[in-house]
Design a protein around this motif. Structure first.
Motif, PDB file in Angstrom:
ATOM      1  N   ALA A 244       0.833  -1.210   0.000  1.00 10.74           N
ATOM      2  CA  ALA A 244       0.000   0.000   0.000  1.00 10.74           C
ATOM      3  C   ALA A 244       0.863   1.253   0.000  1.00 10.74           C
ATOM      4  O   ALA A 244       0.555   2.231  -0.702  1.00 10.74           O
ATOM      5  CB  ALA A 244      -0.934  -0.005   1.214  1.00 10.74           C
ATOM      6  N   GLU A 245       1.965   1.240   0.755  1.00 15.77           N
ATOM      7  CA  GLU A 245       2.878   2.389   0.772  1.00 15.77           C
ATOM      8  C   GLU A 245       3.501   2.600  -0.606  1.00 15.77           C
ATOM      9  O   GLU A 245       3.620   3.739  -1.081  1.00 15.77           O
ATOM     10  CB  GLU A 245       3.978   2.176   1.811  1.00 15.77           C
ATOM     11  CG  GLU A 245       3.501   2.225   3.238  1.00 15.77           C
ATOM     12  CD  GLU A 245       4.571   1.796   4.237  1.00 15.77           C
ATOM     13  OE1 GLU A 245       5.690   1.423   3.807  1.00 15.77           O
ATOM     14  OE2 GLU A 245       4.286   1.826   5.441  1.00 15.77           O
ATOM     15  N   LEU A 246       3.900   1.518  -1.250  1.00 14.79           N
ATOM     16  CA  LEU A 246       4.484   1.618  -2.583  1.00 14.79           C
ATOM     17  C   LEU A 246       3.470   2.129  -3.598  1.00 14.79           C
ATOM     18  O   LEU A 246       3.811   2.923  -4.488  1.00 14.79           O
ATOM     19  CB  LEU A 246       5.044   0.268  -3.027  1.00 14.79           C
ATOM     20  CG  LEU A 246       6.294  -0.199  -2.290  1.00 14.79           C
ATOM     21  CD1 LEU A 246       6.677  -1.607  -2.744  1.00 14.79           C
ATOM     22  CD2 LEU A 246       7.453   0.758  -2.508  1.00 14.79           C
ATOM     23  N   ARG A 247       2.213   1.715  -3.464  1.00 17.87           N
ATOM     24  CA  ARG A 247       1.177   2.212  -4.369  1.00 17.87           C
ATOM     25  C   ARG A 247       0.976   3.720  -4.204  1.00 17.87           C
ATOM     26  O   ARG A 247       0.795   4.431  -5.192  1.00 17.87           O
ATOM     27  CB  ARG A 247      -0.145   1.480  -4.136  1.00 17.87           C
ATOM     28  CG  ARG A 247      -0.139   0.073  -4.657  1.00 17.87           C
ATOM     29  CD  ARG A 247      -1.516  -0.568  -4.480  1.00 17.87           C
ATOM     30  NE  ARG A 247      -1.468  -1.975  -4.739  1.00 17.87           N
ATOM     31  CZ  ARG A 247      -1.577  -2.525  -5.944  1.00 17.87           C
ATOM     32  NH1 ARG A 247      -1.724  -1.750  -6.994  1.00 17.87           N
ATOM     33  NH2 ARG A 247      -1.533  -3.831  -6.094  1.00 17.87           N
ATOM     34  N   ARG A 248       1.015   4.201  -2.957  1.00 18.90           N
ATOM     35  CA  ARG A 248       0.892   5.648  -2.726  1.00 18.90           C
ATOM     36  C   ARG A 248       2.084   6.385  -3.334  1.00 18.90           C
ATOM     37  O   ARG A 248       1.928   7.452  -3.930  1.00 18.90           O
ATOM     38  CB  ARG A 248       0.785   5.941  -1.234  1.00 18.90           C
ATOM     39  CG  ARG A 248      -0.585   5.661  -0.654  1.00 18.90           C
ATOM     40  CD  ARG A 248      -0.723   6.207   0.756  1.00 18.90           C
ATOM     41  NE  ARG A 248       0.135   5.537   1.703  1.00 18.90           N
ATOM     42  CZ  ARG A 248      -0.169   4.432   2.366  1.00 18.90           C
ATOM     43  NH1 ARG A 248      -1.337   3.866   2.164  1.00 18.90           N
ATOM     44  NH2 ARG A 248       0.674   3.889   3.211  1.00 18.90           N
ATOM     45  N   GLU A 249       3.285   5.816  -3.186  1.00 20.35           N
ATOM     46  CA  GLU A 249       4.475   6.442  -3.751  1.00 20.35           C
ATOM     47  C   GLU A 249       4.401   6.467  -5.281  1.00 20.35           C
ATOM     48  O   GLU A 249       4.753   7.461  -5.915  1.00 20.35           O
ATOM     49  CB  GLU A 249       5.725   5.682  -3.303  1.00 20.35           C
ATOM     50  CG  GLU A 249       7.012   6.321  -3.753  1.00 20.35           C
ATOM     51  CD  GLU A 249       8.243   5.571  -3.255  1.00 20.35           C
ATOM     52  OE1 GLU A 249       9.328   5.829  -3.798  1.00 20.35           O
ATOM     53  OE2 GLU A 249       8.114   4.737  -2.334  1.00 20.35           O
ATOM     54  N   ILE A 250       3.928   5.376  -5.877  1.00 18.06           N
ATOM     55  CA  ILE A 250       3.778   5.325  -7.335  1.00 18.06           C
ATOM     56  C   ILE A 250       2.784   6.381  -7.799  1.00 18.06           C
ATOM     57  O   ILE A 250       3.024   7.088  -8.791  1.00 18.06           O
ATOM     58  CB  ILE A 250       3.343   3.917  -7.784  1.00 18.06           C
ATOM     59  CG1 ILE A 250       4.500   2.944  -7.644  1.00 18.06           C
ATOM     60  CG2 ILE A 250       2.824   3.930  -9.225  1.00 18.06           C
ATOM     61  CD1 ILE A 250       4.118   1.489  -7.844  1.00 18.06           C
ATOM     62  N   LEU A 251       1.680   6.524  -7.084  1.00 17.63           N
ATOM     63  CA  LEU A 251       0.673   7.516  -7.444  1.00 17.63           C
ATOM     64  C   LEU A 251       1.259   8.928  -7.379  1.00 17.63           C
ATOM     65  O   LEU A 251       1.039   9.747  -8.278  1.00 17.63           O
ATOM     66  CB  LEU A 251      -0.548   7.397  -6.531  1.00 17.63           C
ATOM     67  CG  LEU A 251      -1.705   8.345  -6.826  1.00 17.63           C
ATOM     68  CD1 LEU A 251      -2.253   8.107  -8.225  1.00 17.63           C
ATOM     69  CD2 LEU A 251      -2.800   8.164  -5.794  1.00 17.63           C
ATOM     70  N   ALA A 252       2.041   9.211  -6.329  1.00 16.05           N
ATOM     71  CA  ALA A 252       2.662  10.533  -6.205  1.00 16.05           C
ATOM     72  C   ALA A 252       3.658  10.774  -7.334  1.00 16.05           C
ATOM     73  O   ALA A 252       3.712  11.878  -7.908  1.00 16.05           O
ATOM     74  CB  ALA A 252       3.357  10.653  -4.847  1.00 16.05           C
ATOM     75  N   LEU A 253       4.439   9.757  -7.685  1.00 16.38           N
ATOM     76  CA  LEU A 253       5.403   9.906  -8.775  1.00 16.38           C
ATOM     77  C   LEU A 253       4.705  10.078 -10.126  1.00 16.38           C
ATOM     78  O   LEU A 253       5.165  10.861 -10.968  1.00 16.38           O
ATOM     79  CB  LEU A 253       6.345   8.705  -8.810  1.00 16.38           C
ATOM     80  CG  LEU A 253       7.350   8.622  -7.661  1.00 16.38           C
ATOM     81  CD1 LEU A 253       8.098   7.289  -7.703  1.00 16.38           C
ATOM     82  CD2 LEU A 253       8.317   9.782  -7.698  1.00 16.38           C
ATOM     83  N   GLU A 254       3.605   9.361 -10.334  1.00 14.39           N
ATOM     84  CA  GLU A 254       2.855   9.524 -11.575  1.00 14.39           C
ATOM     85  C   GLU A 254       2.269  10.928 -11.673  1.00 14.39           C
ATOM     86  O   GLU A 254       2.279  11.534 -12.750  1.00 14.39           O
ATOM     87  CB  GLU A 254       1.745   8.482 -11.670  1.00 14.39           C
ATOM     88  CG  GLU A 254       2.243   7.092 -11.982  1.00 14.39           C
ATOM     89  CD  GLU A 254       1.141   6.041 -11.945  1.00 14.39           C
ATOM     90  OE1 GLU A 254       0.051   6.313 -11.394  1.00 14.39           O
ATOM     91  OE2 GLU A 254       1.388   4.927 -12.452  1.00 14.39           O
ATOM     92  N   THR A 255       1.775  11.451 -10.563  1.00 14.24           N
ATOM     93  CA  THR A 255       1.228  12.805 -10.547  1.00 14.24           C
ATOM     94  C   THR A 255       2.316  13.818 -10.866  1.00 14.24           C
ATOM     95  O   THR A 255       2.112  14.747 -11.651  1.00 14.24           O
ATOM     96  CB  THR A 255       0.596  13.106  -9.173  1.00 14.24           C
ATOM     97  OG1 THR A 255      -0.405  12.134  -8.903  1.00 14.24           O
ATOM     98  CG2 THR A 255      -0.002  14.496  -9.135  1.00 14.24           C
TER      99      THR A 255
END
Length: 98
Positions: free
Chosen positions: A44-55
């Motif tokens: 879940a933490e990695l998914r949040r980080e991926i979302l922030a990087l995609e943004t």
């Protein structure tokens, strides 16, 4: 009656074996459940980080202020009419004292 006692003893033996078997017993199952839970939290933490990087990537691709901000933050550049002020870090990890 003897058959019922035999089945009860067999079930008890299986339960004891499952509780104390080090390779595939209850302890191993509980340990794996804990590892699964930790992995789900990390995922879940990695998914949040991926979302922030995609943004951030989308903002950089659109250009404008996001690109300028990235250049300023990562390269420390400033415009010709600006004065760049760098403040010392206050955390102990950057201290130069022995």
């Amino acid at each position: 009656m003897k058959a019922l006692l035999f089945v009860a003893a067999l079930v008890a033996a299986v339960i004891v074996h499952a509780a104390f078997d080090t390779d595939a017993g209850l302890g191993t199952w509980l340990r794996l459940r804990g590892l699964l839970s930790e992995s789900q939290v990390h995922n879940a933490e990695l998914r949040r980080e991926i979302l922030a990087l995609e943004t951030e990537a989308q903002a950089l691709e659109s250009g404008g202020f996001a690109v300028e901000r990235a250049i300023r933050e990562q390269l420390g550049f400033a415009r010709a009419d600006e004065t760049l002020v760098r403040l010392p870090r206050n955390d102990l990890s950057s201290a130069r004292f022995p």
